[in-house]
Motif scaffolding. Structure first.
Motif, short mmCIF file in Angstrom:
data_model
loop_
_atom_site.label_atom_id
_atom_site.label_comp_id
_atom_site.label_asym_id
_atom_site.label_seq_id
_atom_site.Cartn_x
_atom_site.Cartn_y
_atom_site.Cartn_z
N VAL A 80 0.83 -1.21 0.00
CA VAL A 80 0.00 0.00 0.00
C VAL A 80 0.87 1.26 0.00
CG1 VAL A 80 -2.04 -0.98 1.12
CG2 VAL A 80 -0.19 -0.05 2.54
N LEU A 81 0.23 2.36 -0.37
CA LEU A 81 0.88 3.67 -0.33
C LEU A 81 0.68 4.35 1.01
CD1 LEU A 81 -0.08 4.49 -3.90
CD2 LEU A 81 2.04 5.42 -2.99
N LEU A 250 13.74 13.43 -3.03
CA LEU A 250 13.59 12.07 -2.50
C LEU A 250 12.12 11.73 -2.27
CD1 LEU A 250 15.10 9.52 -1.58
CD2 LEU A 250 15.03 10.45 0.73
N LEU A 251 11.36 12.70 -1.76
CA LEU A 251 9.93 12.46 -1.51
C LEU A 251 9.19 12.20 -2.83
CD1 LEU A 251 7.55 12.41 0.53
CD2 LEU A 251 7.27 14.85 0.09
N THR A 252 9.48 13.01 -3.82
CA THR A 252 8.83 12.85 -5.12
C THR A 252 9.22 11.50 -5.74
OG1 THR A 252 8.87 15.23 -5.45
CG2 THR A 252 8.57 13.88 -7.41
N PHE A 253 10.50 11.23 -5.76
CA PHE A 253 10.99 9.97 -6.33
C PHE A 253 10.34 8.78 -5.63
CE2 PHE A 253 13.86 6.36 -5.92
CZ PHE A 253 14.16 6.07 -7.23
N SER A 254 10.38 8.78 -4.32
CA SER A 254 9.90 7.62 -3.56
C SER A 254 8.40 7.40 -3.78
CB SER A 254 10.17 7.82 -2.07
OG SER A 254 11.54 8.07 -1.86
N THR A 255 7.65 8.52 -3.82
CA THR A 255 6.20 8.41 -4.02
C THR A 255 5.92 7.89 -5.43
OG1 THR A 255 5.94 10.32 -2.58
CG2 THR A 255 4.04 9.70 -3.90
N GLN A 256 6.64 8.43 -6.42
CA GLN A 256 6.39 8.01 -7.80
C GLN A 256 6.74 6.53 -7.99
OE1 GLN A 256 8.58 10.96 -10.06
NE2 GLN A 256 6.85 12.38 -10.04
N VAL A 257 7.85 6.12 -7.39
CA VAL A 257 8.27 4.72 -7.53
C VAL A 257 7.25 3.79 -6.87
CG1 VAL A 257 9.93 3.08 -6.58
CG2 VAL A 257 10.74 5.05 -7.88
N ARG A 258 6.80 4.17 -5.67
CA ARG A 258 5.83 3.31 -4.99
C ARG A 258 4.54 3.21 -5.80
NH1 ARG A 258 4.70 1.47 0.55
NH2 ARG A 258 6.92 1.50 0.85
N ARG A 259 4.11 4.34 -6.37
CA ARG A 259 2.89 4.31 -7.20
C ARG A 259 3.07 3.47 -8.45
NH1 ARG A 259 0.82 10.42 -7.88
NH2 ARG A 259 0.52 10.95 -5.69
N LEU A 260 4.21 3.66 -9.13
CA LEU A 260 4.46 2.90 -10.36
C LEU A 260 4.44 1.41 -10.07
CD1 LEU A 260 7.28 5.09 -11.95
CD2 LEU A 260 5.08 4.56 -13.03
N LEU B 40 -1.67 15.99 -2.50
CA LEU B 40 -1.05 15.61 -1.23
C LEU B 40 0.23 16.42 -1.02
CD1 LEU B 40 -1.79 11.79 -1.33
CD2 LEU B 40 -2.79 13.50 0.18
N PRO B 41 0.70 16.48 0.23
CA PRO B 41 1.79 17.41 0.54
C PRO B 41 3.02 17.30 -0.37
CG PRO B 41 0.93 16.43 2.54
CD PRO B 41 0.22 15.76 1.41
N PHE B 42 3.40 18.43 -0.91
CA PHE B 42 4.64 18.60 -1.68
C PHE B 42 4.70 17.78 -2.97
CE2 PHE B 42 5.59 18.90 2.94
CZ PHE B 42 5.69 20.28 3.01
N MET B 43 3.51 17.39 -3.48
CA MET B 43 3.49 16.68 -4.76
C MET B 43 3.42 17.73 -5.87
SD MET B 43 3.73 13.41 -4.17
CE MET B 43 4.86 13.76 -2.83
N HIS B 44 4.53 18.44 -6.03
CA HIS B 44 4.55 19.57 -6.96
C HIS B 44 4.31 19.15 -8.41
CE1 HIS B 44 6.04 21.80 -3.54
NE2 HIS B 44 7.06 20.99 -3.44
N PHE B 45 4.56 17.89 -8.72
CA PHE B 45 4.35 17.45 -10.11
C PHE B 45 2.88 17.27 -10.45
CE2 PHE B 45 3.41 12.91 -9.51
CZ PHE B 45 3.80 12.73 -8.19
N GLU B 46 2.03 17.36 -9.43
CA GLU B 46 0.59 17.22 -9.69
C GLU B 46 -0.14 18.55 -9.65
OE1 GLU B 46 -0.21 12.75 -8.08
OE2 GLU B 46 -0.49 14.40 -6.69
N ALA B 47 0.24 19.38 -8.71
CA ALA B 47 -0.41 20.68 -8.57
C ALA B 47 0.52 21.61 -7.82
CB ALA B 47 -1.73 20.52 -7.80
N GLU B 48 0.38 22.87 -8.09
CA GLU B 48 1.18 23.85 -7.39
C GLU B 48 0.79 23.84 -5.90
OE1 GLU B 48 1.67 28.68 -7.18
OE2 GLU B 48 0.04 27.78 -8.35
#
Ligand code: SF4
Lengths: 449, 320
Positions: A80-81, A250-260, B40-48
């Motif tokens: 899960v995410l 790191l937050l963006t990468f980790s979230t994107q990887v978990r979603r993918l 969701l927090p700091f997901m800048h690639f989705e929305a400002e």
């Protein structure tokens, strides 16, 4: 992601020959989807289909296991995410890094001996990461020195395959994590991961070599390309490293990887994530947000303790709060005249109270009331910790038979219950204690003695 | 190999709320705006992310009796004077101030409305930052202190708290009458939070004047409940549930510095490490965890924590 019956049907011969024991290929496909039959019951499945079906049956995120003499750590296999959707299963590994030109003993020994008690559990670090500075002999010597102090699983760090090979040779029979492969050295590193022992991995090992391998690149695409190539060489226990210490990246990468991995079934990134943390905030983020192996630059108890506690908290199953058995607990050999302290059966609440009283040396009876595993305030708000329940606990656990002085102390947060409790327990004196466990010893000495 | 990154598309968004005012009775030289998230927090690639989360520093109207040593060492003499303390907090990087009124005066007598009003005015006079004022946490006394404070500061857009189910009526009424906001606290539960927001909005206070305080435990003391409740509240908000679309405030400093790990330095296991740094780690790790589950305002106590958390927020606000 598991395939549906229809998706499986498309991979079958669609001849309805019935040899599998089912009237149609579709019927067989449905049973396969429900995991009630084995694929081998159909003699006619093509090799390509077999591979695709095997792939779909594998977990979306690889479980990576590191082993050493007497220790094992499993990371990955998350489903899960968000922890409230089910739970996070395999806690990230927390490793302490040491360079091979540092004083190994001085850095490793305190970390190896470190153990801290939290709600009845002993928390420790999981292992060490040894970083090569260039010379294979020095690397080997460092690993040997470390192995005299600690038997915990290791991460070996060098981008030079020759140095890595020398280091790996010291760890015969173990499964360390080697760090790692990049666009330049991936073939040599993959060979090392696969064939660390003389003669290579045993046949049919299904990609389980002698080491798990970290793959490093600075974009998801580049990582996916590399992991695909490395998997092509038969190494599948991979860990991916986005090569960043920046919180946002790191937050963006980790979230994107978990979603993918979980939502799109992208196998090429379905691996645990490697994080090298030079500060406690980054390490904490990695615990809460999808880190797999967390390597700390330094060992400081004041950082490692809260980090291990955070990991314990975030990886608690939300469906099963850690509870203790309701009952009457004895602390410091209470006597009949000792006070009865009331609390709930939420483990953190129980341990906070029990630890305070225990370390104060003051004798007390601790009446743990069944509040469905909630803390005092939460349970009270939810109606699971009221005068009726407390009175019931007093009766169920025969508290009156154990004490000569009928006196119960309520947590300060539920002072409002004292009136009702007096009505329920007419022969008892009801006292209101402090709100926080930490203030209990002082209260005890002032009011109860 | 091109990989398409899955993006969440949410129908809802969090309300935008401004704290403090510089006109119509407001005398603030800076205001703080929070909320407005569409992802969701700091997901800048989705929305400002339109506004960065704000950091408040908690001070008190007199030197507290029970704050731990690392805190009194950090603030020193300033703790004896709310105006000085507020200036020190501003210098430490606070975006806004939370002033908690004490239960009692130094001599043990109950706190009075005159004293509360004087302390609030002193802080407002000392700094131009927006101000949150919390009562001592006893429904009756909260009402007795907060109503005169609200009346004496009409138009400042203070945030008044703690607004709970047992006392929300009085606080909401005085906030409405005097142009203030409220902070609505419930005990780590999605439905309780929604219910209180409904009650408040039924009284006629527009929801863009309500902050939601879902309560959290500190690290080691139930942070996982706060973490998951906040994630669920934020997801409900983004899914379009109006009664959850409020910015969230969490009093991390208060929760952290009452834990034994932060509060006590002697007679604790050696494995706990150095006291001051441990307390700061306790506070900053709790903060980062909750910022990433949706906190819009984190209230902290130690100035070093403020520095570190502000640096972390600055990093997180840059699109990766
Ligand atoms: S044995 Fe294979 S081909 Fe024959 S009916 Fe079963 S699934 Fe279809």
């Amino acid at each position: 992601m598991a395939l549906s019956g229809i998706q499986i049907y498309k991979l079958l011969p669609q001849t309805n020959c019935k040899e599998c024991g089912f009237p149609t290929c579709l019927a067989f496909a449905m049973k396969l989807a429900a995991k009630q039959v084995e694929l081998s019951a159909c003699p006619y499945v093509s090799d390509a289909s077999k591979a695709q079906l095997a792939e779909s049956a594998a977990p979306p995120m690889r479980l990576v296991t590191l082993k050493s003499n007497g220790h094992e750590i499993k990371v990955g296999n998350e489903v899960v995410l968000f922890r409230h959707e089910k739970t996070f299963y395999n806690r990230p590994g927390i490793f302490i890094k040491v360079r091979d030109d540092e004083d190994i003993q001085a850095k490793v020994e305190p970390a190896e001996k470190f153990a801290v008690s939290y709600v009845g559990m002993d928390l420790t670090v999981d292992g060490f990461a040894v970083e090569a500075t260039g010379d294979p002999d020095r690397f080997v010597a460092a690993i040997k020195t470390l192995r005299q102090i600690s038997q915990r699983p290791l991460v070996l760090i060098s981008s030079d395959a020759k140095v890595m090979a020398a280091g790996l040779a010291v760890l015969n029979g173990e499964t360390p994590l080697i760090c790692g492969a990049d666009a330049n050295n991936w073939e040599a590193m993959a060979d090392l991961a696969k064939a660390n022992t003389p003669g290579g991995p045993p046949p049919h090992s299904g990609g389980h070599g002698q080491a798990a391998l970290v793959v490093k690149a600075d974009s998801i695409e580049a990582l996916a390309d590399l992991t695909e190539k490395i998997k092509g060489k038969g190494v599948e226990d991979l860990v991916i490293d986005p090569a960043t210490k920046n919180l946002s990246r790191l937050l963006t990468f980790s979230t994107q990887v978990r979603r993918l991995a979980l939502k799109k079934n992208v196998r090429s990134v379905g691996f645990p994530i490697m994080v090298f943390a030079n500060d406690s905030i980054l390490a904490a983020q990695a615990v809460a947000k999808y880190g797999g192996f967390i390597v700390l630059d330094e060992f400081k108890p004041e950082t490692v303790y809260p980090l291990l506690v955070l990991r314990q908290n975030i990886y608690t199953d939300p469906q099963k709060p850690i509870q203790v058995q309701p009952g009457l607990y004895e602390i410091n050999n209470p006597k009949p005249e000792s006070p009865v302290l009331v609390t709930t059966n939420f483990s953190i609440t129980y341990f906070s109270v029990a630890n305070e009283v225990e370390s104060s040396g003051l004798p007390a009876w601790l009446l743990v009331t069944d509040a469905e595993g909630m803390s005092v305030l939460t349970a009270w708000a939810a109606g699971k910790f009221d005068a009726e329940r407390i009175a019931k606990a007093v009766k169920t656990f025969n508290v009156a038979d154990k004490v000569s002085k009928k006196r119960v102390v309520l947590p300060g947060h539920v002072a409002v219950l004292s009136g009702e409790l007096e009505a329920e327990l007419t022969e008892w004196e009801i006292k209101v204690g402090p709100r926080e466990a930490v203030d209990l010893p002082a209260y005890y000495k002032q009011v109860l003695v | 190999m091109p990989i398409e990154i899955p993006k969440d598309k949410w129908p809802g968004s969090v309300k935008t709320i401004t704290l403090g005012a510089n006109s119509d009775g407001g005398t603030r030289t800076s205001v703080v705006t929070v909320g407005g998230e569409k992802a969701l927090p700091f997901m800048h690639f989705e929305a400002e992310t339109p506004y960065r989360p704000a950091v408040a520093i908690e001070i008190k109207d007199r030197k507290p009796d029970d704050w731990s040593t690392p805190l009194s060492e950090a603030w020193g003499d300033a703790m004896n004077d709310p105006a000085k303390w507020a200036r020190a907090a501003e210098a430490a990087g606070a975006d806004l101030i939370l002033l908690t009124l004490s239960m009692t005066a130094v001599d043990g007598s109950p706190n009075t409305a005159e004293n509360a009003v004087a302390a609030v005015k002193a802080v407002l006079g000392a700094v131009g930052l927006p101000l949150i004022v919390f009562g001592p946490g006893n429904a009756e006394l909260d009402n007795a202190l907060l109503v005169p404070v609200a009346e004496a500061t009409k138009g400042e857009r203070l945030v008044l708290g703690i607004c709970e189910d047992k006392n929300y009526r009085t606080i909401v009424a005085t906030a409405m009458a005097n142009g203030h906001l409220v902070s609505a606290r419930t005990a780590m539960d999605v439905n309780l939070a929604k219910q209180l927001n409904i009650l408040i909005s039924d009284m006629g206070l527009p929801l863009d004047r309500v902050l939601m305080d879902p309560t959290t435990g500190a690290l080691g003391y139930g942070i996982e409940y706060g973490f998951s409740v906040m994630e669920r509240l934020r997801m409900a908000a983004l899914q379009g549930d109006a009664m959850t679309q409020l910015p969230m405030i969490v009093t991390i400093g208060a929760e952290t510095w009452k834990t034994k790990e932060a509060k006590v330095g002697e007679g604790v296991p050696a494995a706990w490490g150095e006291w001051r740094e441990r307390g700061i780690n306790w506070e900053t790790m709790t903060a980062i965890t909750l910022l990433e589950s949706g906190a819009d305002i984190v209230v902290l106590r130690h100035p070093e924590s403020v520095k570190r958390v502000k640096a972390a927020i600055a990093d997180l606000m840059v699109a990766a």
